[in-house]
Design an enzyme around this catalytic site. Structure first.
Site, PDB file in Angstrom:
ATOM      1  N   LYS A 103     -39.001  18.314  22.966  1.00 32.32           N
ATOM      2  CA  LYS A 103     -39.600  17.112  23.555  1.00 32.32           C
ATOM      3  C   LYS A 103     -41.064  17.039  23.150  1.00 32.32           C
ATOM      4  CE  LYS A 103     -40.009  14.593  27.931  1.00 32.32           C
ATOM      5  NZ  LYS A 103     -39.468  14.447  29.295  1.00 32.32           N
ATOM      6  N   ASP A 227     -38.373  10.483  39.642  1.00 33.28           N
ATOM      7  CA  ASP A 227     -37.912   9.533  38.624  1.00 33.28           C
ATOM      8  C   ASP A 227     -36.406   9.721  38.431  1.00 33.28           C
ATOM      9  OD1 ASP A 227     -38.022   7.489  36.768  1.00 33.28           O
ATOM     10  OD2 ASP A 227     -38.743   8.739  35.126  1.00 33.28           O
ATOM     11  N   ASP A 244     -35.997  15.532  32.630  1.00 35.81           N
ATOM     12  CA  ASP A 244     -37.189  14.679  32.744  1.00 35.81           C
ATOM     13  C   ASP A 244     -37.934  14.901  34.068  1.00 35.81           C
ATOM     14  OD1 ASP A 244     -38.998  12.862  31.863  1.00 35.81           O
ATOM     15  OD2 ASP A 244     -37.680  11.122  31.949  1.00 35.81           O
TER      16      ASP A 244
HETATM   17  P1  ADP Z   1     -38.365  10.220  28.563  1.00 45.28           P
HETATM   18  O1  ADP Z   1     -37.421   9.491  29.499  1.00 45.28           O
HETATM   19  O2  ADP Z   1     -39.715  10.409  29.164  1.00 45.28           O
HETATM   20  O3  ADP Z   1     -38.403   9.619  27.205  1.00 45.28           O
HETATM   21  P2  ADP Z   1     -36.495  12.478  28.785  1.00 45.28           P
HETATM   22  O4  ADP Z   1     -36.871  13.872  29.137  1.00 45.28           O
HETATM   23  O5  ADP Z   1     -35.756  11.699  29.822  1.00 45.28           O
HETATM   24  O6  ADP Z   1     -37.828  11.715  28.337  1.00 45.28           O
HETATM   25  O7  ADP Z   1     -35.642  12.523  27.451  1.00 45.28           O
HETATM   26  C1  ADP Z   1     -35.190  11.347  26.816  1.00 45.28           C
HETATM   27  C2  ADP Z   1     -33.707  11.449  26.468  1.00 45.28           C
HETATM   28  O8  ADP Z   1     -33.499  12.535  25.579  1.00 45.28           O
HETATM   29  C3  ADP Z   1     -32.812  11.711  27.653  1.00 45.28           C
HETATM   30  O9  ADP Z   1     -32.397  10.521  28.287  1.00 45.28           O
HETATM   31  C4  ADP Z   1     -31.651  12.459  27.053  1.00 45.28           C
HETATM   32  O10 ADP Z   1     -30.694  11.543  26.543  1.00 45.28           O
HETATM   33  C5  ADP Z   1     -32.295  13.202  25.891  1.00 45.28           C
HETATM   34  N1  ADP Z   1     -32.609  14.598  26.272  1.00 45.28           N
HETATM   35  C6  ADP Z   1     -33.771  15.051  26.792  1.00 45.28           C
HETATM   36  N2  ADP Z   1     -33.736  16.383  26.995  1.00 45.28           N
HETATM   37  C7  ADP Z   1     -32.505  16.794  26.584  1.00 45.28           C
HETATM   38  C8  ADP Z   1     -31.842  18.080  26.521  1.00 45.28           C
HETATM   39  N3  ADP Z   1     -32.439  19.205  26.920  1.00 45.28           N
HETATM   40  N4  ADP Z   1     -30.585  18.111  26.036  1.00 45.28           N
HETATM   41  C9  ADP Z   1     -29.962  16.975  25.622  1.00 45.28           C
HETATM   42  N5  ADP Z   1     -30.528  15.761  25.650  1.00 45.28           N
HETATM   43  C10 ADP Z   1     -31.791  15.658  26.117  1.00 45.28           C
HETATM   44 MN    MN Z   2     -36.090  10.007  30.974  1.00 43.54          MN
END
Ligand code: ADP
Ligand code: MN
Length: 290
Positions: A103, A227, A244
């Site tokens: 991320k 959230d 998240d």
């Molecule tokens: P943001 O909503 O702030 O962009 P997120 O942490 O929600 O960040 O990540 C965005 C998307 O990435 C998530 O909705 C999910 O689909 C995918 N994602 C995030 N972390 C993971 C993970 N550890 N494994 C699989 N998919 C992930």
């Molecule tokens: Mn998210």
């Protein structure tokens, strides 16, 4: 997704592979020089062996699929295996890499503007936040996510395992299958091969599990997600995974209970739409905090 694991001596350009041209364009557009340097270091330090395509591009962060490198220790690999599974065997490879999610918090000036009030939770954090550069602010959110994931995981709630934090780049276990496909968000799942009754039973089960997570998060982790929605819950191996959590607040935060009521409302609205007979929000609130 390519599955060949790169050997030494290759440049970052070679190692940042892509699913297709659109992905490559995205990768190149979003990785600013500082972030590229961090990624390069993660590869040089053999924590990562490859960086693949984009899983998600959001307002505040982009998430990439990556493979672990040989320096990612055995204990962590085992933990990652539980969520993402091993990569298909590659001939001649000594150590099986595992799937990771990387991320990358956006360091653009406006990305985190809306989030500033959350930092009021802690006076020192707020003071530091006000004085800091944008890059430092973003690093604080990445820090919080790492810290909160550890707390949530320690309480036994299904969520990604955080492995490495380097400034605004967080490496965690991928929640997904052994091919590196990330698990779907609750928002995206459809039960097509089951009867309506079975689907409803599954949704009801998930609703109960999420309420359980919220209670444990509040009681044991002393956190409110703040959230929580069908976009921040992944469905994997029959259960929801919480993701998240950078904006999660301590339960002593002056607005913690407001955020909790909002989380409850989001969950009720979503599960009601799926036909679940949800409890009154007031009852859910009491179940969580009392
Ligand atoms: P943001 O909503 O702030 O962009 P997120 O942490 O929600 O960040 O990540 C965005 C998307 O990435 C998530 O909705 C999910 O689909 C995918 N994602 C995030 N972390 C993971 C993970 N550890 N494994 C699989 N998919 C992930
Ligand atoms: Mn998210």
């Amino acid at each position: 997704w390519g599955t060949t694991v790169g050997g030494g001596g290759k440049g970052l350009e070679d190692k940042i592979r892509e699913k297709d041209k659109a992905d490559r364009a995205t990768v190149e557009k979003v990785l600013d020089p500082a972030t590229r340097l961090i990624m390069l270091n993660l590869i040089n330090n053999e924590i990562l062996s490859e960086i693949h395509g984009v899983i998600s591009t959001g307002k505040e962060a982009n998430v990439y699929h990556a493979l672990s490198g040989p320096r990612m220790d055995e204990q962590r690999r085992t933990l990652a295996l539980e969520s993402g599974g091993a990569v298909q065997p590659v001939c001649g490879e000594q150590q099986q890499p595992v799937h990771l999610a990387v991320k990358v918090y956006k360091t653009a000036i406006l990305a985190f503007k809306d989030r500033t009030p959350y930092a009021s939770e802690d006076f020192r954090l707020r003071a530091a936040y006000k004085k800091s550069s944008h890059r430092q602010m973003v690093k604080m959110w990445a820090d919080k996510e790492m810290h909160n994931l550890k707390r949530i995981r320690a309480a036994g709630i299904p969520c990604p395992e955080p492995f490495h934090l380097r400034l605004h780049v967080l490496v965690m276990g991928l929640i997904g299958d052994s091919h590196g496909w990330p698990a779907p968000r609750l928002h995206n799942i459809k039960f097509e091969d089951t009867t309506l009754d079975e689907a409803l039973a599954t949704w009801t089960d998930m609703y109960r599990q999420v309420l359980g997570y919220m209670r444990i998060m509040y009681q044991r982790c002393k956190l409110v997600h703040a959230d929580l929605s069908e976009y921040n819950l992944l469905y994997h191996e029959g259960k929801p995974y919480v993701i998240d959590v950078s904006q999660a607040v301590g339960h002593e935060h002056p607005r913690a209970l407001d955020f909790l009521r909002l989380d409850i409302k989001n969950m009720s609205n979503f599960f009601e739409r799926k036909g679940v007979d949800c409890l009154p929000e007031r009852a859910v609130f009491n179940f969580i905090v009392l």
